[in-house]
Design a protein around this motif. Structure first.
Motif, mmCIF file in Angstrom:
data_model
loop_
_atom_site.group_PDB
_atom_site.id
_atom_site.type_symbol
_atom_site.label_atom_id
_atom_site.label_comp_id
_atom_site.label_asym_id
_atom_site.label_seq_id
_atom_site.Cartn_x
_atom_site.Cartn_y
_atom_site.Cartn_z
ATOM 1 N N PRO A 32 37.509 -80.960 -63.714
ATOM 2 C CA PRO A 32 38.677 -80.894 -62.827
ATOM 3 C C PRO A 32 40.001 -81.083 -63.572
ATOM 4 O O PRO A 32 40.986 -80.411 -63.282
ATOM 5 C CB PRO A 32 38.443 -82.033 -61.830
ATOM 6 C CG PRO A 32 36.974 -82.243 -61.831
ATOM 7 C CD PRO A 32 36.527 -81.945 -63.227
ATOM 8 N N VAL A 33 40.009 -81.979 -64.545
ATOM 9 C CA VAL A 33 41.224 -82.197 -65.332
ATOM 10 C C VAL A 33 41.545 -80.960 -66.156
ATOM 11 O O VAL A 33 42.696 -80.516 -66.222
ATOM 12 C CB VAL A 33 41.060 -83.436 -66.243
ATOM 13 C CG1 VAL A 33 42.263 -83.609 -67.146
ATOM 14 C CG2 VAL A 33 40.827 -84.682 -65.414
ATOM 15 N N LEU A 34 40.520 -80.387 -66.757
ATOM 16 C CA LEU A 34 40.713 -79.176 -67.561
ATOM 17 C C LEU A 34 41.183 -78.011 -66.699
ATOM 18 O O LEU A 34 42.099 -77.274 -67.079
ATOM 19 C CB LEU A 34 39.407 -78.823 -68.278
ATOM 20 C CG LEU A 34 39.435 -77.617 -69.192
ATOM 21 C CD1 LEU A 34 40.370 -77.853 -70.358
ATOM 22 C CD2 LEU A 34 38.031 -77.316 -69.694
ATOM 23 N N ALA A 35 40.597 -77.854 -65.517
ATOM 24 C CA ALA A 35 41.000 -76.771 -64.616
ATOM 25 C C ALA A 35 42.443 -76.960 -64.164
ATOM 26 O O ALA A 35 43.207 -75.991 -64.069
ATOM 27 C CB ALA A 35 40.070 -76.714 -63.416
ATOM 28 N N LYS A 36 42.841 -78.197 -63.889
ATOM 29 C CA LYS A 36 44.223 -78.466 -63.477
ATOM 30 C C LYS A 36 45.203 -78.081 -64.577
ATOM 31 O O LYS A 36 46.235 -77.473 -64.318
ATOM 32 C CB LYS A 36 44.370 -79.939 -63.120
ATOM 33 C CG LYS A 36 45.718 -80.300 -62.585
ATOM 34 C CD LYS A 36 45.782 -81.769 -62.190
ATOM 35 C CE LYS A 36 47.154 -82.130 -61.687
ATOM 36 N NZ LYS A 36 47.260 -83.559 -61.340
ATOM 37 N N LYS A 41 49.278 -74.399 -66.790
ATOM 38 C CA LYS A 41 49.730 -73.541 -67.889
ATOM 39 C C LYS A 41 49.943 -72.109 -67.411
ATOM 40 O O LYS A 41 50.930 -71.466 -67.776
ATOM 41 C CB LYS A 41 48.708 -73.575 -69.025
ATOM 42 C CG LYS A 41 49.166 -72.861 -70.263
ATOM 43 C CD LYS A 41 48.192 -73.040 -71.403
ATOM 44 C CE LYS A 41 48.690 -72.317 -72.640
ATOM 45 N NZ LYS A 41 47.769 -72.465 -73.760
ATOM 46 N N ALA A 42 49.027 -71.613 -66.576
ATOM 47 C CA ALA A 42 49.178 -70.261 -66.040
ATOM 48 C C ALA A 42 50.409 -70.171 -65.149
ATOM 49 O O ALA A 42 51.140 -69.176 -65.177
ATOM 50 C CB ALA A 42 47.928 -69.860 -65.257
ATOM 51 N N GLY A 43 50.664 -71.206 -64.353
ATOM 52 C CA GLY A 43 51.861 -71.222 -63.507
ATOM 53 C C GLY A 43 53.136 -71.231 -64.327
ATOM 54 O O GLY A 43 54.114 -70.565 -63.986
ATOM 55 N N GLN A 45 53.483 -70.006 -67.373
ATOM 56 C CA GLN A 45 53.646 -68.674 -67.958
ATOM 57 C C GLN A 45 54.149 -67.681 -66.920
ATOM 58 O O GLN A 45 54.981 -66.829 -67.229
ATOM 59 C CB GLN A 45 52.320 -68.191 -68.542
ATOM 60 C CG GLN A 45 51.923 -68.898 -69.808
ATOM 61 C CD GLN A 45 50.579 -68.436 -70.343
ATOM 62 O OE1 GLN A 45 49.853 -67.714 -69.666
ATOM 63 N NE2 GLN A 45 50.242 -68.847 -71.548
ATOM 64 N N PHE A 46 53.674 -67.805 -65.687
ATOM 65 C CA PHE A 46 54.123 -66.925 -64.614
ATOM 66 C C PHE A 46 55.613 -67.138 -64.352
ATOM 67 O O PHE A 46 56.367 -66.171 -64.208
ATOM 68 C CB PHE A 46 53.311 -67.191 -63.348
ATOM 69 C CG PHE A 46 53.726 -66.351 -62.177
ATOM 70 C CD1 PHE A 46 53.411 -65.013 -62.121
ATOM 71 C CD2 PHE A 46 54.446 -66.914 -61.133
ATOM 72 C CE1 PHE A 46 53.794 -64.241 -61.041
ATOM 73 C CE2 PHE A 46 54.835 -66.156 -60.053
ATOM 74 C CZ PHE A 46 54.504 -64.817 -60.011
ATOM 75 N N ARG A 47 56.048 -68.401 -64.300
ATOM 76 C CA ARG A 47 57.475 -68.687 -64.088
ATOM 77 C C ARG A 47 58.321 -68.129 -65.218
ATOM 78 O O ARG A 47 59.409 -67.576 -64.985
ATOM 79 C CB ARG A 47 57.693 -70.198 -63.960
ATOM 80 C CG ARG A 47 57.460 -70.699 -62.562
ATOM 81 C CD ARG A 47 57.828 -72.168 -62.429
ATOM 82 N NE ARG A 47 56.592 -72.862 -62.089
ATOM 83 C CZ ARG A 47 55.947 -73.736 -62.851
ATOM 84 N NH1 ARG A 47 56.438 -74.082 -64.009
ATOM 85 N NH2 ARG A 47 54.823 -74.280 -62.457
ATOM 86 N N GLN A 48 57.834 -68.258 -66.454
ATOM 87 C CA GLN A 48 58.587 -67.733 -67.588
ATOM 88 C C GLN A 48 58.702 -66.214 -67.512
ATOM 89 O O GLN A 48 59.761 -65.652 -67.798
ATOM 90 C CB GLN A 48 57.921 -68.142 -68.902
ATOM 91 C CG GLN A 48 58.107 -69.603 -69.248
ATOM 92 C CD GLN A 48 57.360 -69.981 -70.518
ATOM 93 O OE1 GLN A 48 56.617 -69.176 -71.081
ATOM 94 N NE2 GLN A 48 57.548 -71.211 -70.958
ATOM 95 N N GLN A 49 57.631 -65.544 -67.113
ATOM 96 C CA GLN A 49 57.688 -64.084 -66.980
ATOM 97 C C GLN A 49 58.649 -63.676 -65.872
ATOM 98 O O GLN A 49 59.385 -62.697 -66.026
ATOM 99 C CB GLN A 49 56.299 -63.532 -66.695
ATOM 100 C CG GLN A 49 55.381 -63.558 -67.879
ATOM 101 C CD GLN A 49 53.988 -63.069 -67.538
ATOM 102 O OE1 GLN A 49 53.666 -62.850 -66.373
ATOM 103 N NE2 GLN A 49 53.145 -62.899 -68.554
ATOM 104 N N GLN A 50 58.652 -64.415 -64.764
ATOM 105 C CA GLN A 50 59.563 -64.099 -63.666
ATOM 106 C C GLN A 50 61.009 -64.281 -64.102
ATOM 107 O O GLN A 50 61.871 -63.451 -63.801
ATOM 108 C CB GLN A 50 59.261 -64.978 -62.444
ATOM 109 C CG GLN A 50 57.955 -64.642 -61.772
ATOM 110 C CD GLN A 50 57.952 -63.245 -61.199
ATOM 111 O OE1 GLN A 50 58.951 -62.766 -60.685
ATOM 112 N NE2 GLN A 50 56.819 -62.573 -61.303
#
Length: 84
Positions: A32-36, A41-43, A45-50
């Protein structure tokens, strides 16, 4: 050379079960910690792309543009009425 015996077989099965349950326990703790962290991290990267897309879209393009393409009339607008 070691001979195979029933006690060695039971001991090996016991060791395999212990390893299985230890891995299962550790997975319940750490996955669960790893998934969080992966989702965060994906969020990020998404914000940076936006942000990067907004910056590239907000800057005016350099060079000459043909304005006639923007004001070109494609066709007539027809307003349809719904018939009951």
């Amino acid at each position: 050379m070691q001979e195979a015996s029933f006690s060695n077989l039971i001991e090996d099965i016991f060791v395999i079960l212990i390893i299985y349950y230890v891995i299962k326990f550790l997975a319940r703790l750490f996955l669960p910690v790893l998934a969080k962290k992966v989702v965060e991290k994906a969020g990020e990267q998404f914000r940076q792309q936006q942000e990067q897309q907004q910056q590239t879209n907000s800057t005016p393009p350099t060079g000459k543009r043909d304005i006639s393409h923007e004001t070109k009339k494609v066709g007539d607008y027809i307003d349809y009425e719904e018939v009951e």
